[in-house]
Motif scaffolding. Structure first.
Motif, PDB file in Angstrom:
ATOM      1  N   ALA A 222       0.832  -1.203   0.000  1.00 32.21           N
ATOM      2  CA  ALA A 222       0.000   0.000   0.000  1.00 32.21           C
ATOM      3  C   ALA A 222       0.868   1.255   0.000  1.00 32.21           C
ATOM      4  CB  ALA A 222      -0.922  -0.003   1.219  1.00 32.21           C
ATOM      5  N   ARG A 223       1.936   1.234   0.760  1.00 29.43           N
ATOM      6  CA  ARG A 223       2.840   2.394   0.796  1.00 29.43           C
ATOM      7  C   ARG A 223       3.482   2.622  -0.567  1.00 29.43           C
ATOM      8  NH1 ARG A 223       5.297   3.838   6.211  1.00 29.43           N
ATOM      9  NH2 ARG A 223       3.875   2.912   7.692  1.00 29.43           N
ATOM     10  N   ARG A 224       3.876   1.556  -1.225  1.00 27.59           N
ATOM     11  CA  ARG A 224       4.493   1.695  -2.547  1.00 27.59           C
ATOM     12  C   ARG A 224       3.528   2.293  -3.560  1.00 27.59           C
ATOM     13  NH1 ARG A 224       7.878  -3.946  -2.772  1.00 27.59           N
ATOM     14  NH2 ARG A 224       9.504  -3.279  -1.333  1.00 27.59           N
ATOM     15  N   TYR A 225       2.292   1.802  -3.551  1.00 28.11           N
ATOM     16  CA  TYR A 225       1.304   2.338  -4.486  1.00 28.11           C
ATOM     17  C   TYR A 225       0.988   3.801  -4.162  1.00 28.11           C
ATOM     18  CZ  TYR A 225       0.255  -2.016  -6.926  1.00 28.11           C
ATOM     19  OH  TYR A 225       0.338  -3.124  -7.718  1.00 28.11           O
ATOM     20  N   ALA A 226       0.873   4.122  -2.865  1.00 26.13           N
ATOM     21  CA  ALA A 226       0.584   5.504  -2.477  1.00 26.13           C
ATOM     22  C   ALA A 226       1.726   6.431  -2.893  1.00 26.13           C
ATOM     23  CB  ALA A 226       0.355   5.584  -0.968  1.00 26.13           C
ATOM     24  N   LYS A 227       2.951   5.986  -2.701  1.00 22.23           N
ATOM     25  CA  LYS A 227       4.109   6.798  -3.094  1.00 22.23           C
ATOM     26  C   LYS A 227       4.139   6.995  -4.611  1.00 22.23           C
ATOM     27  CE  LYS A 227       7.245   5.658   0.696  1.00 22.23           C
ATOM     28  NZ  LYS A 227       8.488   4.949   1.069  1.00 22.23           N
ATOM     29  N   ALA A 228       3.784   5.962  -5.344  1.00 22.39           N
ATOM     30  CA  ALA A 228       3.773   6.068  -6.808  1.00 22.39           C
ATOM     31  C   ALA A 228       2.724   7.075  -7.268  1.00 22.39           C
ATOM     32  CB  ALA A 228       3.516   4.705  -7.434  1.00 22.39           C
TER      33      ALA A 228
ATOM     34  N   LYS B 283      -4.169  -5.650 -10.960  1.00 24.98           N
ATOM     35  CA  LYS B 283      -3.168  -6.327 -10.122  1.00 24.98           C
ATOM     36  C   LYS B 283      -3.788  -7.002  -8.897  1.00 24.98           C
ATOM     37  CE  LYS B 283       0.421  -4.811 -12.455  1.00 24.98           C
ATOM     38  NZ  LYS B 283       1.315  -5.673 -13.159  1.00 24.98           N
ATOM     39  N   GLU B 284      -5.131  -7.010  -8.821  1.00 30.83           N
ATOM     40  CA  GLU B 284      -5.848  -7.605  -7.684  1.00 30.83           C
ATOM     41  C   GLU B 284      -5.454  -6.925  -6.363  1.00 30.83           C
ATOM     42  OE1 GLU B 284      -8.243  -9.966  -7.847  1.00 30.83           O
ATOM     43  OE2 GLU B 284      -8.068 -10.179 -10.013  1.00 30.83           O
ATOM     44  N   ARG B 285      -5.271  -5.600  -6.396  1.00 36.40           N
ATOM     45  CA  ARG B 285      -4.841  -4.847  -5.211  1.00 36.40           C
ATOM     46  C   ARG B 285      -5.920  -3.884  -4.696  1.00 36.40           C
ATOM     47  NH1 ARG B 285      -0.360  -7.399  -3.228  1.00 36.40           N
ATOM     48  NH2 ARG B 285       1.292  -7.495  -4.769  1.00 36.40           N
ATOM     49  N   LEU B 286      -7.104  -3.920  -5.246  1.00 36.46           N
ATOM     50  CA  LEU B 286      -8.154  -3.020  -4.772  1.00 36.46           C
ATOM     51  C   LEU B 286      -8.517  -3.220  -3.294  1.00 36.46           C
ATOM     52  CD1 LEU B 286     -10.636  -2.549  -7.726  1.00 36.46           C
ATOM     53  CD2 LEU B 286      -9.376  -0.788  -6.508  1.00 36.46           C
ATOM     54  N   PRO B 287      -8.372  -4.421  -2.728  1.00 32.64           N
ATOM     55  CA  PRO B 287      -8.693  -4.565  -1.304  1.00 32.64           C
ATOM     56  C   PRO B 287      -7.814  -3.715  -0.372  1.00 32.64           C
ATOM     57  CG  PRO B 287      -8.674  -6.705  -2.353  1.00 32.64           C
ATOM     58  CD  PRO B 287      -8.171  -5.723  -3.361  1.00 32.64           C
ATOM     59  N   ILE B 288      -6.646  -3.272  -0.837  1.00 34.16           N
ATOM     60  CA  ILE B 288      -5.779  -2.464   0.027  1.00 34.16           C
ATOM     61  C   ILE B 288      -5.953  -0.967  -0.208  1.00 34.16           C
ATOM     62  CG2 ILE B 288      -4.057  -4.294   0.257  1.00 34.16           C
ATOM     63  CD1 ILE B 288      -2.292  -2.616  -1.702  1.00 34.16           C
ATOM     64  N   ILE B 289      -6.988  -0.572  -0.940  1.00 35.98           N
ATOM     65  CA  ILE B 289      -7.165   0.834  -1.290  1.00 35.98           C
ATOM     66  C   ILE B 289      -7.351   1.709  -0.055  1.00 35.98           C
ATOM     67  CG2 ILE B 289      -9.653   0.701  -1.645  1.00 35.98           C
ATOM     68  CD1 ILE B 289      -7.134   2.810  -3.668  1.00 35.98           C
ATOM     69  N   LEU B 290      -7.944   1.202   1.015  1.00 36.23           N
ATOM     70  CA  LEU B 290      -8.112   2.000   2.226  1.00 36.23           C
ATOM     71  C   LEU B 290      -6.757   2.334   2.840  1.00 36.23           C
ATOM     72  CD1 LEU B 290     -11.188   0.194   3.815  1.00 36.23           C
ATOM     73  CD2 LEU B 290     -11.160   2.243   2.396  1.00 36.23           C
ATOM     74  N   GLU B 291      -5.843   1.356   2.827  1.00 37.07           N
ATOM     75  CA  GLU B 291      -4.492   1.597   3.338  1.00 37.07           C
ATOM     76  C   GLU B 291      -3.736   2.551   2.425  1.00 37.07           C
ATOM     77  OE1 GLU B 291      -2.921  -2.336   3.524  1.00 37.07           O
ATOM     78  OE2 GLU B 291      -3.745  -2.729   5.504  1.00 37.07           O
TER      79      GLU B 291
END
Length: 183
Positions: free
Chosen positions: A7-13, A87-95
């Protein structure tokens, strides 16, 4: 913990992309991300759909398109959410949204906190406390106020990762421990 790192990596991107897009873009992207996260928090069933591994990514993207269409998000945020769906990463969108908010707060010099009292404070008193804390910290403070009669009196202030417990309950606990030790 792995989800938190991802989640941190995606947020930073997304934050890096927003900084390249312009001066106001980080705040605008943050609002869009918060709006989408609020929808998911309000509808846990929708979050379950995005977390379900049985549902195909295309179907998740179709649901995502319906939600995003009603919100009117920025194209880059829509593309970002679509990438998360791929990427099947939508469940971490809150983080992701929470960490993005912390990145935005850091760059804007904003502190977030909570002040807990035993009884509700008047609006003028809340403003006085907020102003005084802003002067002491030298930063803009976003302060939420809560009431917890269990603290008996005093205040409990949480700002960032710091906690100041000046409640009567805490003072009584300290006194109790001192009596037990015979001090």
């Amino acid at each position: 913990m792995t989800g938190n790192i991802v989640a941190r990596r995606y947020a930073k991107a997304l934050f890096a992309l927003a900084k390249k897009a312009g001066k106001k873009a980080p705040a605008e992207y943050g609002k869009d991300l918060e709006a989408f996260a609020a929808i998911l928090e309000a509808s846990p069933d929708l979050l379950k759909v995005f977390a379900n591994p049985v549902i195909a990514a295309e179907d998740k993207k179709a649901v995502l398109a319906g939600v995003v269409g009603k919100l009117g998000l920025k194209p880059n945020v829509v593309n970002f959410l679509s990438l998360l769906a791929d990427k099947e990463r939508l469940p971490i969108i809150l983080e992701v949204a929470a960490y993005y908010r912390s990145l935005l707060d850091e760059t804007e010099g904003v502190l977030r906190g909570e002040l807990v009292t035993a009884y509700a404070l008047a609006d003028t008193r809340q403003d006085q406390i907020k102003t005084k804390l802003e002067k002491q910290s030298g930063k803009k403070l976003v302060l939420s106020f809560a009431v917890d009669p269990a603290i008996l009196g005093g205040v409990l202030l949480k700002v960032g990762d710091k906690v100041l417990d000046a409640s009567l309950r805490a003072q009584l606990e300290i006194l109790k421990e001192q009596i037990k030790r015979g001090e």
